[in-house]
Design an enzyme around this catalytic site. Structure first.
Site, PDB file in Angstrom:
ATOM      1  N   ALA A   1      -5.934   7.858  -8.656  1.00 16.80           N
ATOM      2  CA  ALA A   1      -4.708   7.292  -8.828  1.00 16.80           C
ATOM      3  C   ALA A   1      -3.843   7.562  -7.617  1.00 16.80           C
ATOM      4  O   ALA A   1      -2.670   7.099  -7.580  1.00 16.80           O
ATOM      5  CB  ALA A   1      -4.039   8.060 -10.118  1.00 16.80           C
ATOM      6  N   LYS A   2      -4.505   8.421  -6.932  1.00 17.44           N
ATOM      7  CA  LYS A   2      -3.771   8.753  -5.601  1.00 17.44           C
ATOM      8  C   LYS A   2      -2.299   9.063  -5.549  1.00 17.44           C
ATOM      9  O   LYS A   2      -1.375   8.599  -4.795  1.00 17.44           O
ATOM     10  CB  LYS A   2      -3.945   7.329  -4.663  1.00 17.44           C
ATOM     11  CG  LYS A   2      -5.417   7.384  -4.240  1.00 17.44           C
ATOM     12  CD  LYS A   2      -5.491   6.135  -3.169  1.00 17.44           C
ATOM     13  CE  LYS A   2      -7.015   6.168  -2.914  1.00 17.44           C
ATOM     14  NZ  LYS A   2      -7.713   5.166  -3.946  1.00 17.44           N
ATOM     15  N   ARG A   3      -1.887   9.893  -6.579  1.00 13.79           N
ATOM     16  CA  ARG A   3      -0.732  10.360  -6.905  1.00 13.79           C
ATOM     17  C   ARG A   3      -0.241  11.308  -5.547  1.00 13.79           C
ATOM     18  O   ARG A   3      -0.959  12.143  -5.092  1.00 13.79           O
ATOM     19  CB  ARG A   3      -0.545  10.945  -8.230  1.00 13.79           C
ATOM     20  CG  ARG A   3      -0.687  10.041  -9.270  1.00 13.79           C
ATOM     21  CD  ARG A   3       0.140   8.809  -9.395  1.00 13.79           C
ATOM     22  NE  ARG A   3       0.184   8.442 -10.557  1.00 13.79           N
ATOM     23  CZ  ARG A   3      -0.467   7.067 -11.040  1.00 13.79           C
ATOM     24  NH1 ARG A   3      -0.940   6.360 -10.068  1.00 13.79           N
ATOM     25  NH2 ARG A   3      -0.422   6.453 -11.973  1.00 13.79           N
TER      26      ARG A   3
END
EC number: 4.1.1.23
Length: 281
Positions: free
Chosen positions: A98-100
């Site tokens: 999700a590369k938050r």
């Protein structure tokens, strides 16, 4: 041992028993069409269930790309929830791609979405972006330690644009990417058999001997297969740290769908190639 078993220990065991392979679940429109599926929630569900059925009981890690589910709204997220639960029930570790990245309470909320045991999207690890400063990840680091989960921090990514940030040199003479690796090494210090805080390092980057990849944590390595890297390239790219590499293959396996047996065979071929390459070091 107090608390849940750390992600690093669970990942080390999964890699040693199932082989060091991560398969992405990337249901983008072109791939759904290639499988003969419609670009809708029904196609998404069929795709995801097929991948989980085919490989979740035999590979170490599955990595769903959250964006391809989110684009269908709440119904797509419901498919993602089911896929995560089914994959984990079959024994695979799930890394949510999700590369938050954010700060303060917002970063904490992102972490709770994927790393809190009560969340419907509870995963074994989460990909995160540190480019608001590594310290901005502190809420996710704290929750990962508490819940026995892990993080994969973007450090040296395979996309060409990444270099303008990651190879930039700081006032202290270290590159930004090397700084991120240093932070992760500090997080993992003293952890056995493997720390829970990993880096994303592209398998297509060539010689990385100028970077210290020995962070005592896993290195999630995209780029095997369709992006051009091969299992045989791994020792040259990662050197002595290759035993802790988790190579990610997506299209190289997924293009063999929607046949379950063909997906399994492709996954097993990649796993064997990777196992052979790592064993040779």
């Amino acid at each position: 041992m107090n608390g849940p078993e750390p992600f690093g220990a669970r990942l080390r065991r999964a890699m040693d028993t199932r082989g060091p392979l991560c398969i992405g679940i990337d249901p983008h429109a072109a791939l759904l069409a290639e499988w003969g599926l419609n670009d809708d929630v029904a196609g998404l569900e069929r795709f995801s269930r097929t991948v989980v059925e085919a490989v979740a009981d035999r590979v170490a890690v599955l990595k769903p790309q959250s964006a391809f589910f989110e684009r269908f709204g709440s119904r797509g997220v419901a498919v993602l929830e089911a896929s995560v639960a089914e994959a984990r029930a079959a024994g695979a570790l799930v890394v949510m791609d999700a590369k938050r990245g954010d700060i303060g309470s917002t970063m904490a909320a992102y972490a709770e979405s994927f790393l809190h045991p009560d969340s419907p999207l509870f995963s074994d690890a989460l990909t995160v972006s540190p480019y608001l400063g590594y310290g901005s990840l502190s809420p996710a680091v704290a929750l990962a330690r508490e819940s026995g989960t892990g993080l994969f921090v973007l450090a040296l990514t395979s996309n060409p644009e990444g270099g303008e940030v990651q190879h930039a040199v700081r006032a202290d003479g270290r590159s930004v990417g090397a700084t991120m690796l240093g932070h992760l090494a500090a997080e993992n210090a003293g952890q056995m058999p493997l720390g829970s805080f990993g880096a994303v390092v592209g398998a297509t980057l060539g010689d990385l001997s100028s970077y210290d990849l020995d962070i005592n944590g896993p290195l999630l390595a995209p780029g095997i297969g369709a992006q051009g890297a091969t299992a045989a390239d791994l020792p040259a790219v990662f050197g002595p740290a290759v035993r802790n590499v988790v190579p990610n293959v997506s299209r190289g396996v997924l293009r063999h769908g929607a046949d379950v047996v063909a997906l399994r065979d492709a996954a097993e071929r990649f796993a064997e190639e990777i196992r052979t390459a790592v064993a040779a070091v």
